[in-house]
Motif scaffolding. Structure first.
Motif, PDB file in Angstrom:
ATOM      1  N   ASP A 115       0.813  -1.218   0.000  1.00  0.00           N
ATOM      2  CA  ASP A 115       0.000   0.000   0.000  1.00  0.00           C
ATOM      3  C   ASP A 115       0.849   1.271   0.000  1.00  0.00           C
ATOM      4  O   ASP A 115       0.304   2.379   0.074  1.00  0.00           O
ATOM      5  CB  ASP A 115      -0.930   0.008   1.221  1.00  0.00           C
ATOM      6  N   ILE A 116       2.169   1.133  -0.062  1.00  0.00           N
ATOM      7  CA  ILE A 116       3.037   2.310  -0.102  1.00  0.00           C
ATOM      8  C   ILE A 116       3.146   2.792  -1.546  1.00  0.00           C
ATOM      9  O   ILE A 116       3.584   2.035  -2.425  1.00  0.00           O
ATOM     10  CB  ILE A 116       4.435   1.978   0.453  1.00  0.00           C
ATOM     11  N   PRO A 117       2.765   4.025  -1.834  1.00  0.00           N
ATOM     12  CA  PRO A 117       2.734   4.483  -3.237  1.00  0.00           C
ATOM     13  C   PRO A 117       4.113   4.811  -3.787  1.00  0.00           C
ATOM     14  O   PRO A 117       5.078   5.026  -3.042  1.00  0.00           O
ATOM     15  CB  PRO A 117       1.870   5.744  -3.153  1.00  0.00           C
ATOM     16  N   GLN A 118       4.183   4.823  -5.101  1.00  0.00           N
ATOM     17  CA  GLN A 118       5.357   5.280  -5.848  1.00  0.00           C
ATOM     18  C   GLN A 118       6.616   4.452  -5.591  1.00  0.00           C
ATOM     19  O   GLN A 118       7.729   4.944  -5.767  1.00  0.00           O
ATOM     20  CB  GLN A 118       5.647   6.764  -5.528  1.00  0.00           C
ATOM     21  N   LEU A 119       6.459   3.206  -5.204  1.00  0.00           N
ATOM     22  CA  LEU A 119       7.610   2.333  -5.020  1.00  0.00           C
ATOM     23  C   LEU A 119       8.040   1.742  -6.357  1.00  0.00           C
ATOM     24  O   LEU A 119       7.206   1.450  -7.216  1.00  0.00           O
ATOM     25  CB  LEU A 119       7.281   1.169  -4.084  1.00  0.00           C
ATOM     26  N   THR A 120       9.350   1.558  -6.502  1.00  0.00           N
ATOM     27  CA  THR A 120       9.869   0.720  -7.569  1.00  0.00           C
ATOM     28  C   THR A 120      10.421  -0.530  -6.904  1.00  0.00           C
ATOM     29  O   THR A 120      11.286  -0.444  -6.028  1.00  0.00           O
ATOM     30  CB  THR A 120      10.977   1.426  -8.359  1.00  0.00           C
ATOM     31  N   VAL A 121       9.908  -1.687  -7.303  1.00  0.00           N
ATOM     32  CA  VAL A 121      10.287  -2.950  -6.671  1.00  0.00           C
ATOM     33  C   VAL A 121      10.961  -3.840  -7.700  1.00  0.00           C
ATOM     34  O   VAL A 121      10.363  -4.189  -8.719  1.00  0.00           O
ATOM     35  CB  VAL A 121       9.063  -3.671  -6.073  1.00  0.00           C
ATOM     36  N   VAL A 122      12.203  -4.195  -7.428  1.00  0.00           N
ATOM     37  CA  VAL A 122      12.942  -5.157  -8.249  1.00  0.00           C
ATOM     38  C   VAL A 122      12.901  -6.496  -7.537  1.00  0.00           C
ATOM     39  O   VAL A 122      13.254  -6.586  -6.352  1.00  0.00           O
ATOM     40  CB  VAL A 122      14.407  -4.721  -8.450  1.00  0.00           C
ATOM     41  N   THR A 123      12.463  -7.541  -8.224  1.00  0.00           N
ATOM     42  CA  THR A 123      12.328  -8.838  -7.565  1.00  0.00           C
ATOM     43  C   THR A 123      12.594  -9.989  -8.539  1.00  0.00           C
ATOM     44  O   THR A 123      12.382  -9.845  -9.747  1.00  0.00           O
ATOM     45  CB  THR A 123      10.934  -8.997  -6.930  1.00  0.00           C
ATOM     46  N   ASN A 124      13.053 -11.091  -7.974  1.00  0.00           N
ATOM     47  CA  ASN A 124      13.155 -12.341  -8.756  1.00  0.00           C
ATOM     48  C   ASN A 124      12.148 -13.363  -8.243  1.00  0.00           C
ATOM     49  O   ASN A 124      12.283 -14.555  -8.503  1.00  0.00           O
ATOM     50  CB  ASN A 124      14.572 -12.912  -8.693  1.00  0.00           C
ATOM     51  N   SER A 125      11.124 -12.879  -7.530  1.00  0.00           N
ATOM     52  CA  SER A 125      10.093 -13.740  -6.963  1.00  0.00           C
ATOM     53  C   SER A 125       8.807 -13.636  -7.762  1.00  0.00           C
ATOM     54  O   SER A 125       8.212 -12.547  -7.859  1.00  0.00           O
ATOM     55  CB  SER A 125       9.821 -13.346  -5.504  1.00  0.00           C
ATOM     56  N   GLU A 134      -1.272  -7.301  -8.726  1.00  0.00           N
ATOM     57  CA  GLU A 134      -2.716  -7.396  -8.505  1.00  0.00           C
ATOM     58  C   GLU A 134      -3.229  -6.390  -7.481  1.00  0.00           C
ATOM     59  O   GLU A 134      -4.360  -5.921  -7.594  1.00  0.00           O
ATOM     60  CB  GLU A 134      -3.076  -8.813  -8.055  1.00  0.00           C
ATOM     61  N   SER A 135      -2.421  -6.054  -6.453  1.00  0.00           N
ATOM     62  CA  SER A 135      -2.960  -5.241  -5.365  1.00  0.00           C
ATOM     63  C   SER A 135      -2.021  -4.142  -4.893  1.00  0.00           C
ATOM     64  O   SER A 135      -2.224  -3.582  -3.822  1.00  0.00           O
ATOM     65  CB  SER A 135      -3.328  -6.140  -4.169  1.00  0.00           C
ATOM     66  N   GLY A 136      -1.008  -3.818  -5.680  1.00  0.00           N
ATOM     67  CA  GLY A 136      -0.090  -2.754  -5.288  1.00  0.00           C
ATOM     68  C   GLY A 136      -0.729  -1.380  -5.377  1.00  0.00           C
ATOM     69  O   GLY A 136      -1.698  -1.162  -6.106  1.00  0.00           O
ATOM     70  N   ALA A 137      -0.168  -0.434  -4.619  1.00  0.00           N
ATOM     71  CA  ALA A 137      -0.687   0.932  -4.583  1.00  0.00           C
ATOM     72  C   ALA A 137      -0.458   1.637  -5.916  1.00  0.00           C
ATOM     73  O   ALA A 137       0.403   1.227  -6.708  1.00  0.00           O
ATOM     74  CB  ALA A 137      -0.009   1.709  -3.460  1.00  0.00           C
TER      75      ALA A 137
END
Length: 258
Positions: A115-125, A134-137
């Motif tokens: 629910d934290i807005p304006q995030l950039t998330v790098v993931t290998n998951s 599906e449910s990100g801010a």
């Protein structure tokens, strides 16, 4: 269906998938939650499976090269993982770039920051990327590395490593199969180990998320030393002797109340 038949079905499902959830068994077998829990308790007392919070696991040897699946691991120490995730999520700032490695504790972290807005998330998951998609801010950007999928739903290998070498994050939330003051952070999967090293190299700061059961567990391959960890978040069952050992090496140790 007789109780003995029902327990045979439960045992068969556990052996097929490695883990089952009580809620899934209730729906499949058409009986109450309490009935399923009694069946699992009986099978556990008979030494046929392992009863855990919310379900059951297949019995198995904890070999250094053994890699349980995501579903099996997600049932273990769930309350501790959620407490760790809530504590770690306080470090995430609006608009920052973070990395989230594959794992069930890091998945709970993704739930805590969705629910934290304006995030950039790098993931290998794969599960983390799916959850945030599906449910990100609003304004969240998810970068999925690509690669070969492992039993723990991690994307690994040269494609993942190449992607990570070109990326840089402010803070990496990192999981581990095992944590030890001698061997550091370990995993049973050699290729995942290489990918985790690339994740660590991409981050300005590293936050290790590992519940107390991980301490003293040693997997096949080391991918980071404890000295590489800026913040180690674990739960309140973490032994005092282990706390002293960890504090000598990591930047900071935080204990989350489970």
């Amino acid at each position: 269906m007789l109780a003995s038949q029902r327990r045979s079905v439960i045992l068969e499902l556990v052996e097929e998938s490695g883990a089952v959830k009580v809620s899934d068994l209730v729906e499949r077998l058409g009986v109450s939650d309490m009935t399923i829990r009694r069946d699992i308790e009986r099978l556990s007392s008979d030494g046929l499976l392992e009863r855990v919070h919310g379900g059951a696991l297949a019995l198995g040897d904890a070999r250094s090269s053994e890699e349980p699946g995501f579903s099996a691991k997600s049932l273990l120490q769930l309350a501790q993982k959620q407490a760790i995730a809530r504590a770690a999520a306080q470090r995430v700032e609006v608009g920052s770039a973070i990395g989230i490695s594959a794992g069930t504790t890091t998945y709970e972290l993704a739930r805590a920051v969705k629910d934290i807005p304006q995030l950039t998330v790098v993931t290998n998951s794969v599960p983390v990327a799916q959850l945030l998609h599906e449910s990100g801010a609003p304004g969240q950007t998810v970068v999925l590395t690509g690669g070969v999928r492992t039993p723990s739903d991690a994307l690994v290998g040269p494609v993942a490593v190449a992607a990570l070498r070109a990326l840089h994050v402010d803070l990496l939330f990192l999981g581990a199969h095992g944590v030890d003051d001698r061997t550091g952070l370990t995993t049973p999967n050699l290729v995942e180990s290489e990918t985790n090293r690339a994740l660590v190299s991409s981050a300005r700061h590293v936050c290790l998320l590992a519940d107390s059961s991980k301490w003293g567990t040693v997997g096949l391959s080391t991918f980071a030393d404890l000295a590489d960890v800026d913040l180690f978040v674990t739960d309140d069952a973490f032994p005092e002797r282990a706390r002293a050992a960890a504090r000598e090496v990591v930047g900071s140790l935080e204990i989350a109340e489970a």
